[in-house]
Scaffold this active site. Sequence first.
Site, PDB file in Angstrom:
ATOM      1  CG  ASP A 294      -1.867   0.917   0.958  1.00 13.48           C
ATOM      2  OD1 ASP A 294      -1.859   1.746   0.288  1.00 13.48           O
ATOM      3  OD2 ASP A 294      -2.324   0.250   1.495  1.00 13.48           O
ATOM      4  NE  ARG A 296      -4.259   3.334   0.224  1.00 13.55           N
ATOM      5  CZ  ARG A 296      -6.061   2.554   0.615  1.00 13.55           C
ATOM      6  NH1 ARG A 296      -7.168   2.811   0.785  1.00 13.55           N
ATOM      7  NH2 ARG A 296      -5.469   1.156   1.381  1.00 13.55           N
TER       8      ARG A 296
END
Length: 362
Positions: A294, A296
């Site tokens: 991930d 983000r």
Amino acid sequence: MPLGPDLSETLARARSDLRMGVPVLLAGEGVAVLVAAAETLGPERLAALRALDEVDLALTGRRAATLKARAYDGDVARVALPADADLAWVRDLADPKEDLARPMKGPLRTRRGGDASLHRLALVLCKAARLLPAALVVPVADADALAAAEGLLCLDARAVAPFLERVPALRKVVAANVPLRVSDTARLHIFRPEDGSEEHYAIEIGRPDRAAPVLARLHSACFTGDLLGSLKCDCGPQLNAALAQMGDEGAGVLLYLNQEGRGIGLANKMRAYALQDQGFDTVEANHRLGFEDDERDFRLGAQILDALGIVSVRLLTNNPAKIAMMRQSGIDVTERVPLQVGRTPQNARYLAVKAEKSGHLF
């Protein structure tokens, strides 16, 4: 006169140049390199790079593991470009789409010793440009002279590296009433990052009481799920269910963060989908592309909440990482509100992997 670009504005140009196939220069402590994105570089520029010096293909440790290439620097591998390697060979190493069809890509010779910090920074820039994390890197003797002769951008690596680790400051641009199906008192706020990257949005339902925990959701943009109704994920149903719950309660705020594909961009997300069609799960596909599980940065969400005067939330999420990041960023999460909707036969494995490998709570 203060008319020239500051560092943030210069980096915006660097991202644009890399996306267009134009190399950029990175100048470090007594050393400089020319960097080009493997995904966008053309054959003529590849030949020009070769004429300068020996060329490395910098790959992340994740991608190197897939290729069984030694990453002596841990998170980055410096693959020496063979004399007969053409652009197709470079793209084959950068993009895993043909890995199963052509598994033997070596033997690959990777460099060890010396400083890999500029190679590492080159990969960070490729990720920031939403490109595959693979960069051609060649040492240059005089960065300033080459920049002047070729009209290339030259970045001070010592200034750029810490700057890229920061969360960009967001500036509120405008807000306006936008009646929605779930509430005719909705208001849309637009926030623009100082680094010229994608804008982010806050959808405010009703007039949430800032003195009490506000029902909130951090929702990452999903073009396929939110707009097209894709059955491969649960994003669209989560978006609609979160807004509906806020409408039912009469107040809430949904942050719509433009971090498509867990922060890797739509093109790379589609590459990951293609790998999933070959049998890999979501996390495995990201790793084969050279990304982390991930990518983000939820600190953006905390910054927006702070700008809206919201310091305490009841967070609609199944993802403990969002709760941790909010708390680390000064937002008090008083309650996790589960959001379990959108299960389909097509996304059952996807949801299972989110629970097993990413710790999501279902």
